[in-house]
Design an enzyme around this catalytic site. Structure first.
Site, PDB file in Angstrom:
ATOM      1  N   LYS A 118     -34.741  31.917 -35.419  1.00 51.09           N
ATOM      2  CA  LYS A 118     -34.731  33.266 -35.989  1.00 51.09           C
ATOM      3  C   LYS A 118     -35.549  33.312 -37.284  1.00 51.09           C
ATOM      4  CE  LYS A 118     -30.295  35.036 -34.116  1.00 51.09           C
ATOM      5  NZ  LYS A 118     -30.712  35.483 -32.829  1.00 51.09           N
ATOM      6  N   LYS A 208     -35.489  32.496 -24.296  1.00 56.52           N
ATOM      7  CA  LYS A 208     -34.371  33.327 -23.804  1.00 56.52           C
ATOM      8  C   LYS A 208     -34.736  34.805 -23.928  1.00 56.52           C
ATOM      9  CE  LYS A 208     -31.378  34.328 -27.719  1.00 56.52           C
ATOM     10  NZ  LYS A 208     -30.039  34.628 -28.162  1.00 56.52           N
ATOM     11  N   LYS A 211     -32.701  40.493 -27.637  1.00 57.41           N
ATOM     12  CA  LYS A 211     -32.847  41.919 -27.909  1.00 57.41           C
ATOM     13  C   LYS A 211     -33.791  42.219 -29.064  1.00 57.41           C
ATOM     14  CE  LYS A 211     -28.068  42.227 -29.301  1.00 57.41           C
ATOM     15  NZ  LYS A 211     -27.928  41.242 -30.385  1.00 57.41           N
TER      16      LYS A 211
END
Ligand code: AQP
Length: 342
Positions: A118, A208, A211
Site C-alpha cells: 500500500k 489481487k 478496490k
C-alpha cells in the site's frame, strides 16, 4: 457467552467482486451455518478507511452503503446473536489500539506486506498505514473473536494479532485474550470452502483484485453495469498455453476464472477443475464465467433496491449501545491487568 466470529470491510471505495467472494460471502455462509452457536459481529472499520487518502465527504455514507451491500448479499440482521456496528462509534477500539501498540515490535510491523504494497501505491505514507494492523488486532481481541473470515491478503495481520495476544497473555500470566484460530483452522471452519481466498485482478492476475487500484478493466465493482462486467471477464488476461489448468503459479488468469466460476455456481473448486481441466477453449470458460458474473450482479443490484435502510439504521443504533457495553467491559479488564486500574 458464545464464541465470536467477526469481520469488517473498509469504507474507502466501491466494493469489488474480491471483497464479495473473499469476505462478504464467507461471513454470510458462516452466519447461515452457525447462527445459533456463535455470536456474529459484522462491523464497518471506518477508522481504517483513511489509512490511504480518500474523499472524506463520502466516508460517512459509504459506511452505511457497505452495510446495505452486506444485507443485499444475504446478511440477516434479524438473526439472533448477530450484531452490526461502526468502529468509530465504539471508542474502546482506539483505546485498546494504544495499549496493543506498546506490546508490538516495530520490526513486526515492518514485515507486513500490505504495508509495503500500500505504501508503494499511496502518494502519502501516513503513520496510520504503518499502524493499522494493530487497530485490526484491537478490533478482534476486544471481542475475543475466535474466527475472522477474511481474504488471504489479511493472513499476516491475523498472525500478528495472534502473536500480540499470546505475548500479553504470557507476560501477565493469564488468559486475558482469546487467541484467534490459526489460519488453517479459519479456512477449514467455512464448510463452503470459500474462506481465505485471493481473487486476482483480471488484467494483472499476479496481483489481487483491489478496490483502490486505479484499473477499471481489471476490477469488477459490485456497482458495475452487468453487461460491462461481462465484457471485462471476456477480455481478462490469460496465457498462451491453450490448456486449462488450476495452477496459480503458472496460469494465474485461468485459475482465477475457475475460482470465480466455482464460487458463483456454488460448486466446489475440485468439481469445477474436473469439468474444465485439459480443455483448450479459453473463450468457453470466459463465456460461462462472464455469464455467471453478469447474472450475479443483476441479482445483487436488484436486491440493493429492496434493502430497508431505516431498518439497518435502527439496528445499528441499538447494537452500537450494546457493543459499547461489551467493549468497555473488556477494555476495563485489560486496563486492570496491565495496571491502569485498581
Ligand atoms: N481480491 C480479494 N480476494 C479475496 N478477498 C479480498 N478482500 C479484499 N480483496 C480481496 C477481502 O475483503 C475484506 C475487506 O478488505 P478491506 O476493505 O478491509 O481492505 P483490503 O484488504 O485492503 O481490501 P481491498 O479491496 O484490497 O481494498 P483497498 O484496495 O482499498 O486496499 C478483507 O477480508 C479482505 O481480505
Amino acid at each position: 457467552m458464545k464464541p465470536v466470529i467477526l469481520t469488517g470491510i473498509r469504507s474507502n471505495a466501491d466494493l469489488t467482486l474480491g471483497n464479495y467472494l473473499g469476505a462478504m460471502l464467507p461471513l454470510i455462509n458462516i452466519q447461515k451455518a452457525h447462527n445459533h452457536d456463535y455470536q456474529i459481529n459484522m462491523f464497518i472499520p471506518d477508522l481504517h478507511s483513511f489509512i490511504t487518502p480518500i474523499d472524506h465527504s463520502t466516508l460517512y455514507q459509504r459506511t452505511i452503503d457497505n452495510l446495505v451491500a452486506m444485507v443485499a448479499s444475504g446478511l440477516d440482521i434479524d438473526a439472533p446473536n448477530s450484531y452490526i456496528y461502526r468502529q468509530s462509534f465504539i471508542p474502546a477500539h482506539s483505546e485498546l489500539t494504544w495499549i496493543l501498540d506498546c506490546f508490538t515490535h516495530v520490526g513486526e510491523l515492518n514485515r507486513m506486506t500490505q504495508y509495503k504494497d500500500k505504501s508503494l501505491h499511496s502518494p502519502i505514507v501516513n503513520a496510520g498505514l504503518f499502524n493499522y494492523p494493530i487497530l485490526m488486532a484491537a478490533d478482534i481481541l476486544l471481542y475475543d473473536a475466535l474466527y475472522v473470515p477474511v481474504g488471504e491478503d489479511q493472513r499476516q495481520h491475523l498472525e500478528l494479532t495472534r502473536n500480540i495476544a499470546m505475548r500479553i497473555n504470557k507476560q501477565f500470566n493469564q488468559k486475558l485474550f482469546t487467541i484467534p484460530a490459526s489460519w488453517e483452522r479459519q479456512v477449514r471452519f467455512n464448510e463452503h470452502g470459500t474462506s481465505g481466498l485471493r481473487i486476482r485482478n483480471l488484467r494483472h492476475p499476479e496481483l489481487k483484485m483491489s478496490k483502490s487500484m486505479a484499473d477499471p478493466n481489471g476490477t469488477i465493482l459490485l456497482t458495475d453495469d452487468p453487461k460491462q462486467a461481462f465484457k471485462k471477464i471476456m477480455s481478462a488476461t490469460t496465457d498462451s498455453k491453450n490448456n486449462i489448468n488450476y495452477d496459480f503459479k503458472n496460469q494465474p488468469g485461468i485459475s482465477n476464472l475457475l475460482q470465480i466460476l466455482a464460487i458463483l455456481k456454488n460448486t466446489s473448486i475440485e468439481q469445477t477443475i474436473k469439468e474444465w481441466i485439459g480443455k483448450t477453449s479459453y473463450t468457453d470458460l470466459k463465456q460461462i464465467t462472464a455469464e455467471s458474473v453478469e447474472q450475479f450482479l443483476k441479482n445483487y443490484q436488484d436486491n440493493i433496491t429492496k434493502v430497508n435502510v431505516d431498518k439497518i439504521m435502527a439496528k445499528l443504533n441499538k447494537d452500537e449501545k450494546l457493543i459499547n457495553n461489551i467493549a468497555n467491559k473488556k477494555l476495563n479488564l485489560v486496563q486492570k491487568v496491565i495496571g491502569l486500574r485498581s
